[in-house]
Design a protein around this motif. Structure first.
Motif, PDB file in Angstrom:
ATOM      1  N   SER A 239       0.833  -1.307  -0.011  1.00  0.00           N
ATOM      2  CA  SER A 239      -0.136   0.137   0.003  1.00  0.00           C
ATOM      3  C   SER A 239       0.659   1.334   0.003  1.00  0.00           C
ATOM      4  CB  SER A 239      -1.037  -0.066   1.104  1.00  0.00           C
ATOM      5  OG  SER A 239      -1.502   1.175   1.365  1.00  0.00           O
ATOM      6  N   GLU A 240       1.905   1.104   0.856  1.00  0.00           N
ATOM      7  CA  GLU A 240       2.757   2.374   1.056  1.00  0.00           C
ATOM      8  C   GLU A 240       3.660   2.608  -0.342  1.00  0.00           C
ATOM      9  OE1 GLU A 240       3.970   2.262   5.587  1.00  0.00           O
ATOM     10  OE2 GLU A 240       4.881   0.900   4.253  1.00  0.00           O
ATOM     11  N   GLN A 241       3.938   1.529  -1.090  1.00  0.00           N
ATOM     12  CA  GLN A 241       4.506   1.437  -2.353  1.00  0.00           C
ATOM     13  C   GLN A 241       3.577   1.961  -3.435  1.00  0.00           C
ATOM     14  OE1 GLN A 241       5.596  -2.868  -2.338  1.00  0.00           O
ATOM     15  NE2 GLN A 241       7.461  -2.001  -3.482  1.00  0.00           N
ATOM     16  N   ARG A 242       2.513   1.794  -3.384  1.00  0.00           N
ATOM     17  CA  ARG A 242       1.372   2.044  -4.282  1.00  0.00           C
ATOM     18  C   ARG A 242       1.190   3.817  -4.089  1.00  0.00           C
ATOM     19  NH1 ARG A 242      -2.438  -2.005  -3.906  1.00  0.00           N
ATOM     20  NH2 ARG A 242      -1.551  -3.838  -4.609  1.00  0.00           N
ATOM     21  N   THR A 243       1.044   4.055  -2.900  1.00  0.00           N
ATOM     22  CA  THR A 243       1.159   5.543  -2.674  1.00  0.00           C
ATOM     23  C   THR A 243       1.939   6.320  -3.264  1.00  0.00           C
ATOM     24  OG1 THR A 243      -0.479   5.042  -0.603  1.00  0.00           O
ATOM     25  CG2 THR A 243       0.511   7.238  -0.814  1.00  0.00           C
ATOM     26  N   LEU A 244       3.188   5.857  -2.890  1.00  0.00           N
ATOM     27  CA  LEU A 244       4.546   6.562  -3.391  1.00  0.00           C
ATOM     28  C   LEU A 244       4.753   6.754  -4.953  1.00  0.00           C
ATOM     29  CD1 LEU A 244       7.280   8.021  -3.019  1.00  0.00           C
ATOM     30  CD2 LEU A 244       8.144   5.765  -2.514  1.00  0.00           C
ATOM     31  N   ILE A 245       4.346   5.540  -5.565  1.00  0.00           N
ATOM     32  CA  ILE A 245       4.417   5.530  -7.170  1.00  0.00           C
ATOM     33  C   ILE A 245       3.087   6.450  -7.559  1.00  0.00           C
ATOM     34  CG2 ILE A 245       3.758   3.949  -9.103  1.00  0.00           C
ATOM     35  CD1 ILE A 245       6.416   3.593  -8.085  1.00  0.00           C
ATOM     36  N   LYS A 246       2.058   6.456  -7.080  1.00  0.00           N
ATOM     37  CA  LYS A 246       0.786   7.373  -7.505  1.00  0.00           C
ATOM     38  C   LYS A 246       1.354   8.868  -7.427  1.00  0.00           C
ATOM     39  CE  LYS A 246      -3.048   4.563  -6.357  1.00  0.00           C
ATOM     40  NZ  LYS A 246      -4.106   4.257  -5.371  1.00  0.00           N
TER      41      LYS A 246
ATOM     42  N   GLU B  92       2.129  11.615 -10.349  1.00  0.00           N
ATOM     43  CA  GLU B  92       1.466  12.831 -10.409  1.00  0.00           C
ATOM     44  C   GLU B  92       2.589  13.850 -10.732  1.00  0.00           C
ATOM     45  OE1 GLU B  92      -0.729  15.423  -6.839  1.00  0.00           O
ATOM     46  OE2 GLU B  92      -1.696  13.376  -7.584  1.00  0.00           O
ATOM     47  N   GLU B  93       3.502  13.871 -10.110  1.00  0.00           N
ATOM     48  CA  GLU B  93       4.508  14.872 -10.223  1.00  0.00           C
ATOM     49  C   GLU B  93       5.131  14.942 -11.535  1.00  0.00           C
ATOM     50  OE1 GLU B  93       7.334  13.874  -7.002  1.00  0.00           O
ATOM     51  OE2 GLU B  93       6.056  14.444  -5.363  1.00  0.00           O
ATOM     52  N   GLN B  94       5.228  13.800 -12.174  1.00  0.00           N
ATOM     53  CA  GLN B  94       5.819  13.661 -13.335  1.00  0.00           C
ATOM     54  C   GLN B  94       4.642  13.453 -14.591  1.00  0.00           C
ATOM     55  OE1 GLN B  94       8.588  10.330 -13.684  1.00  0.00           O
ATOM     56  NE2 GLN B  94       9.745  10.961 -12.051  1.00  0.00           N
ATOM     57  N   ASN B  95       3.509  13.898 -14.307  1.00  0.00           N
ATOM     58  CA  ASN B  95       2.288  13.931 -15.182  1.00  0.00           C
ATOM     59  C   ASN B  95       2.329  12.837 -15.921  1.00  0.00           C
ATOM     60  OD1 ASN B  95       1.571  16.824 -14.392  1.00  0.00           O
ATOM     61  ND2 ASN B  95       3.453  17.387 -15.667  1.00  0.00           N
ATOM     62  N   ILE B  96       2.314  11.644 -15.420  1.00  0.00           N
ATOM     63  CA  ILE B  96       1.932  10.191 -15.920  1.00  0.00           C
ATOM     64  C   ILE B  96       0.660   9.915 -15.634  1.00  0.00           C
ATOM     65  CG2 ILE B  96       2.750   7.774 -15.704  1.00  0.00           C
ATOM     66  CD1 ILE B  96       5.561   8.649 -14.941  1.00  0.00           C
TER      67      ILE B  96
ATOM     68  N   LYS C 289      -3.744   4.977 -17.539  1.00  0.00           N
ATOM     69  CA  LYS C 289      -3.084   4.434 -18.886  1.00  0.00           C
ATOM     70  C   LYS C 289      -1.819   3.601 -18.061  1.00  0.00           C
ATOM     71  CE  LYS C 289      -0.902   5.438 -23.152  1.00  0.00           C
ATOM     72  NZ  LYS C 289      -0.113   6.470 -24.034  1.00  0.00           N
ATOM     73  N   PHE C 290      -1.008   3.984 -17.223  1.00  0.00           N
ATOM     74  CA  PHE C 290       0.221   3.383 -16.553  1.00  0.00           C
ATOM     75  C   PHE C 290      -0.198   2.797 -15.244  1.00  0.00           C
ATOM     76  CE2 PHE C 290       1.755   6.010 -20.112  1.00  0.00           C
ATOM     77  CZ  PHE C 290       2.095   4.934 -21.051  1.00  0.00           C
ATOM     78  N   GLU C 291      -0.869   1.947 -14.822  1.00  0.00           N
ATOM     79  CA  GLU C 291      -1.330   1.593 -13.383  1.00  0.00           C
ATOM     80  C   GLU C 291      -0.014   1.713 -12.574  1.00  0.00           C
ATOM     81  OE1 GLU C 291      -3.673  -1.834 -12.956  1.00  0.00           O
ATOM     82  OE2 GLU C 291      -5.161  -1.032 -14.570  1.00  0.00           O
TER      83      GLU C 291
ATOM     84  N   PRO D 207      10.205   3.224 -25.010  1.00  0.00           N
ATOM     85  CA  PRO D 207       9.537   4.422 -24.132  1.00  0.00           C
ATOM     86  C   PRO D 207       9.008   4.095 -23.047  1.00  0.00           C
ATOM     87  CG  PRO D 207       9.051   4.574 -26.623  1.00  0.00           C
ATOM     88  CD  PRO D 207       9.914   3.248 -26.382  1.00  0.00           C
ATOM     89  N   PHE D 208       8.314   3.030 -22.777  1.00  0.00           N
ATOM     90  CA  PHE D 208       7.695   2.372 -21.610  1.00  0.00           C
ATOM     91  C   PHE D 208       8.939   2.328 -20.633  1.00  0.00           C
ATOM     92  CE2 PHE D 208       6.625  -0.890 -18.306  1.00  0.00           C
ATOM     93  CZ  PHE D 208       5.566  -0.281 -17.718  1.00  0.00           C
ATOM     94  N   ASP D 209      10.012   1.725 -21.021  1.00  0.00           N
ATOM     95  CA  ASP D 209      11.079   1.405 -20.141  1.00  0.00           C
ATOM     96  C   ASP D 209      11.643   2.725 -19.634  1.00  0.00           C
ATOM     97  OD1 ASP D 209      11.021  -1.173 -20.246  1.00  0.00           O
ATOM     98  OD2 ASP D 209      12.078  -1.372 -21.916  1.00  0.00           O
ATOM     99  N   ARG D 210      11.905   3.855 -20.507  1.00  0.00           N
ATOM    100  CA  ARG D 210      12.452   5.219 -20.250  1.00  0.00           C
ATOM    101  C   ARG D 210      11.606   5.900 -18.904  1.00  0.00           C
ATOM    102  NH1 ARG D 210      13.791   5.445 -25.856  1.00  0.00           N
ATOM    103  NH2 ARG D 210      11.737   6.951 -26.201  1.00  0.00           N
ATOM    104  N   MET D 211      10.222   5.714 -19.318  1.00  0.00           N
ATOM    105  CA  MET D 211       9.319   6.179 -18.283  1.00  0.00           C
ATOM    106  C   MET D 211       9.469   5.511 -16.622  1.00  0.00           C
ATOM    107  SD  MET D 211       5.130   6.269 -18.036  1.00  0.00           S
ATOM    108  CE  MET D 211       5.171   4.386 -18.257  1.00  0.00           C
ATOM    109  N   VAL D 212       9.696   4.341 -16.861  1.00  0.00           N
ATOM    110  CA  VAL D 212       9.827   3.245 -15.573  1.00  0.00           C
ATOM    111  C   VAL D 212      10.933   3.933 -15.111  1.00  0.00           C
ATOM    112  CG1 VAL D 212      10.417   1.041 -14.663  1.00  0.00           C
ATOM    113  CG2 VAL D 212       8.536   1.504 -16.372  1.00  0.00           C
ATOM    114  N   ALA D 213      12.389   4.134 -16.037  1.00  0.00           N
ATOM    115  CA  ALA D 213      13.534   4.599 -15.389  1.00  0.00           C
ATOM    116  C   ALA D 213      13.287   5.578 -14.509  1.00  0.00           C
ATOM    117  CB  ALA D 213      14.435   4.550 -16.449  1.00  0.00           C
TER     118      ALA D 213
END
Length: 184
Positions: free
Chosen positions: A54-61, A65-69, A73-75, A103-109
């Motif tokens: 849960s903490e991981q998901r909150t941080l990723i969200k 948001e900060e990176q406009n993702i 589209k990308f859960e 492109p997806f991997d660059r975003m993940v990075a």
């Protein structure tokens, strides 16, 4: 954990008092034990916390948001899975960015880098960090590795076919000195 407890009970029955000297645990539990003793060598506090899902998901969200993702589209779960796979392959954010160019991997990075910085800032590890950071500790501090190699002269790994790269590196480091490794 259940299997490890069961195995520990069997060892205790077979060996009696001597069974108390045998460490029986999962990879993650063993790594937590090692890190609680020696993680200060990596700049972390021994009282580090372990982030739950849960903490991981909150941080990723928040990072998305900060990176406009777009998280529709990308859960966050999908991004966390990619980060987990990278950690299990022993790829830190910089290595992941260098090795993966789609492109997806660059975003993940980008997300992975921000995620890891935030974990470090908060003195927090996620589940995958437990093994990865232990391997890093062994790589950076040969004296720490040597002390565990002395403690664990004989190793047995059950369900070996399920090990990933991080777990393999961990086992290999521990077994490198005495070469007493049994896998099932």
């Amino acid at each position: 954990n259940k299997a490890a407890r069961e195995m520990k009970e069997r060892v205790a029955k077979l060996l009696g008092e001597a069974g108390n000297d045998v460490w029986v645990s999962t990879f993650h539990a063993l790594c937590v034990r090692i890190l609680r003793r020696d993680i200060e060598q990596l700049g972390y506090n021994r009282a580090f916390t372990i982030a739950d899902t849960s903490e991981q998901r909150t941080l990723i969200k928040r990072i998305c948001e900060e990176q406009n993702i777009d998280t529709k589209k990308f859960e966050p779960r999908q991004l966390l899975s990619a980060i987990s796979n990278a950690k299990n392959a022993m790829e830190d954010p910089a290595t992941f960015a260098k090795n993966h160019q789609r492109p997806f991997d660059r975003m993940v990075a980008r997300v992975y880098e921000a995620y890891q910085k935030e974990l470090e800032r908060n003195q927090t590890l996620d589940f995958d960090d437990l093994i990865m950071k232990t391997v890093e500790l062994f790589d950076k501090c040969p004296e720490v590795l040597d002390s565990y190699q002395e403690r664990f002269r004989y190793l047995m790994v059950d369900e070996y076919q399920d090990t990933n790269m991080a777990q393999f590196r961990f086992i290999s480091a521990l077994a490198a000195k005495y070469h007493n490794l049994c896998v099932v």
